[in-house]
Enzyme design. Structure first.
Site, PDB file in Angstrom:
ATOM      1  N   CYS B  82       2.434 -10.168  16.406  1.00  0.00           N
ATOM      2  CA  CYS B  82       2.287  -8.862  15.528  1.00  0.00           C
ATOM      3  C   CYS B  82       2.967  -8.075  16.478  1.00  0.00           C
ATOM      4  O   CYS B  82       3.408  -6.892  15.949  1.00  0.00           O
ATOM      5  CB  CYS B  82       1.098  -8.612  15.175  1.00  0.00           C
ATOM      6  SG  CYS B  82       0.245 -10.066  14.709  1.00  0.00           S
ATOM      7  N   HIS B 336       2.734  -4.478   7.115  1.00  0.00           N
ATOM      8  CA  HIS B 336       2.686  -5.169   8.308  1.00  0.00           C
ATOM      9  C   HIS B 336       3.830  -6.583   8.337  1.00  0.00           C
ATOM     10  O   HIS B 336       3.111  -7.621   8.502  1.00  0.00           O
ATOM     11  CB  HIS B 336       1.473  -5.506   8.770  1.00  0.00           C
ATOM     12  CG  HIS B 336       1.185  -6.252  10.133  1.00  0.00           C
ATOM     13  ND1 HIS B 336       2.247  -6.176  11.284  1.00  0.00           N
ATOM     14  CD2 HIS B 336       0.367  -6.798  10.744  1.00  0.00           C
ATOM     15  CE1 HIS B 336       1.743  -6.575  12.452  1.00  0.00           C
ATOM     16  NE2 HIS B 336       0.444  -7.196  12.084  1.00  0.00           N
TER      17      HIS B 336
END
Lengths: 141, 388
Positions: B82, B336
């Protein structure tokens, strides 16, 4: 539109930590300790990341553990549809080792005491289970 | 020699099944080049940050590079879960610092909706330490953060309500961001009555599954002067990075992320930040889950350890508070898309420091902002300090 089907299934080389997987089948959970520098490993590993030697002793992890954190999953990943109900994952501390396992119960508490045991799920994968201590849990931290 | 950011771009985040990965990257790249006011030919090297696996394009850097017209100039493909976007910006920064190139573009892109939700959850769960976690226990990413939430709540008395307040704030900000995945406010009641995804985290504690892209063009100070772009440059004043174990069982505790603490320490030292709340005007924090934003307040030194719940409750991270956090909606509501997230944070802080954030503009006193991007559950940690 849809892509062509692509199945990924990997081979898992477990030869060097075979003792761990055999141990689970015998009801034992093993960690390793470096014979040279004393570093402790769970999950077990046979190469020491600290001193770069590869001589380890296999030690059984047992006794009373304390839950440090947990979750109960309600959204399941591909591969775990077989469980069919929410399942609880916890990390418990047994002396110098921390171990991940499936908690046999609903929602545990951080600080709760558990016993370690092994078993296999419906897909034949061996793993660690944590069993609540029963009456001892009256003394939850 | 300083390195500055001269142009940024960001696509609309959300379910982007209208575009391929390449087309999605192109949107951000085009905007960044136009924003910089340079020619595509001025760019000497490309870095493509994409975590991959959820997309049918398995080695996507070259197809993306080709589509964006950078064939022959890179690409360097980076992956840091991420935090992939921050690794891309860092790589661009390092390439310039090393003297290899003067103008480098960092492209972050991810398409996460090409597979179904159970597959996406499996990719996340498999990204810890596969054999010892996912294979045996069926971990998921919401689950990893939920484990931290359970520990934080037990030790510090952090409540589900405080977690939900993070979601409410970030949705309120995203409602004013036309590029956000969820441009709508939510109520505390709605958040608190949503179903559990991974106890104690509920649906509204979790960022969604997002497609999106972002791009940032970095250049050396000398080149920025040569191009006459000094007035629009935002400088990278501090960079910090760290990492932690893949296996959660090897962590010291579960109430914070050591990678955040270490990365911020390094970035603060480089940027000469002693008191982040006083010296920074705005921050983009890694709120993939509400507990992550609360832990980040503490680990970045915005408040003391254990007081993150109070920090959100007091409005300290809201507009007009001590330091506005996730002004564009955060990962929680803006979205995200893994590879794009870190670059998107840079986009947000650049817009803020240039005074171009419109309705979401913060008051600028120090003209400094922070980005905090975590890969995994602290498996990677990146902190950037930007300033003008």
């Amino acid at each position: 539109m849809e892509s062509r089907t692509f199945i990924l299934k990997h081979k898992l080389p477990i030869a060097r930590v075979e003792k761990y997987w055999k141990g689970l089948e015998e009801g034992k959970v093993y960690g390793t300790v470096c014979k040279i520098c004393g570093a402790k490993y769970y999950p077990p590993q046979v190469d020491c990341s600290k001193c770069y030697n590869s001589e380890v002793e296999w030690v059984e992890i047992s006794g009373e553990g304390t839950i440090e954190c947990f979750t109960q999953l309600h959204s399941f990943p591909q591969g775990f549809e077989f469980v069919g109900r929410p399942y609880t994952i916890a990390i418990a501390k047994f002396g110098d080792f921390k171990v991940m396992g499936w908690y046999e119960g609903d929602i545990p508490k951080v600080g709760e005491k558990v016993k370690i045991k092994t078993g296999k799920d419906e897909t034949g994968v061996w793993k660690v289970y944590f069993e609540p201590w029963g009456e001892l849990n009256e003394h939850r931290l | 020699m300083r390195v500055g950011i001269i142009g940024v771009g960001c696509s609309k985040f959300g379910v982007r099944d209208d575009v391929t990965l390449q087309e999605l990257a192109f949107e951000a790249v085009k905007e960044a080049i136009e924003d910089a006011g340079i020619s595509k030919e001025d760019i000497e090297m490309s870095v493509v940050g994409t975590a991959g696996t959820r997309s049918y394009e398995l080695m996507p850097a070259v197809p993306i590079n080709e589509y964006c017209g950078f064939t022959g100039k890179g690409p360097i493909r980076v992956e840091a879960a991420c935090a992939t976007g921050s690794a891309a910006v860092y790589t661009a920064y390092s390439t310039i610092k090393s003297g290899i190139a003067d103008v480098v573009i960092a492209i972050g892109v991810e398409k996460m909706n090409e597979v179904d939700t159970p597959t996406s959850l499996a990719v996340g769960g498999r990204s810890g330490s596969y054999l010892w976690e996912f294979h045996q226990y069926g971990t998921t990413f919401p689950g990893y953060y939920a484990m931290h939430a359970s520990a934080h709540m037990a030790r510090y008395g952090t409540t589900e309500k405080q977690l939900a307040m993070v979601a409410v704030k970030n949705h309120r900000n995203a409602a004013k961001n036309p590029k956000a995945q969820f441009q709508k406010e939510i109520t505390l009641e709605k958040a608190l009555s949503s179903r559990y995804v991974a106890y104690p985290l509920r649906l509204f504690d979790c960022s969604a599954i997002t497609d999106g892209s972002a791009a940032a063009i970095l250049a050396s100070e000398e080149k920025i002067k040569e191009l006459g772009l000094k007035d629009q440059a935002v400088w990278i004043e501090g960079i910090g990075y760290s990492s932690d174990t893949a296996n959660l069982s090897k962590r010291i505790d579960y109430v914070g992320l050591k990678a955040t603490v270490e990365a911020s320490r390094m970035a603060y030292k480089m940027a000469k930040i002693d008191d982040p709340v006083k010296q920074l005007d705005v921050a983009a924090l890694h709120d993939c889950f509400t507990i992550a934003e609360i832990m980040a307040y503490e680990d970045l030194g915005f408040c003391k350890k254990g007081e993150g719940g109070k920090f959100i409750e007091n409005g300290d991270s809201d507009f007009g508070g001590k330091i506005p956090v996730n002004t564009f909606g955060g990962l929680k509501a803006k979205g995200h898309p893994l590879g794009a997230t870190g670059v998107g944070m840079v986009y947000e802080i650049v817009k803020q420091l240039r005074g171009e954030a419109g309705e979401l503009q913060v008051d600028l006193k120090n003209y400094k902002g922070l980005t905090h991007n975590i890969g995994g559950t602290g498996h990677f940690g990146w902190v950037f300090i930007l300033g003008v």
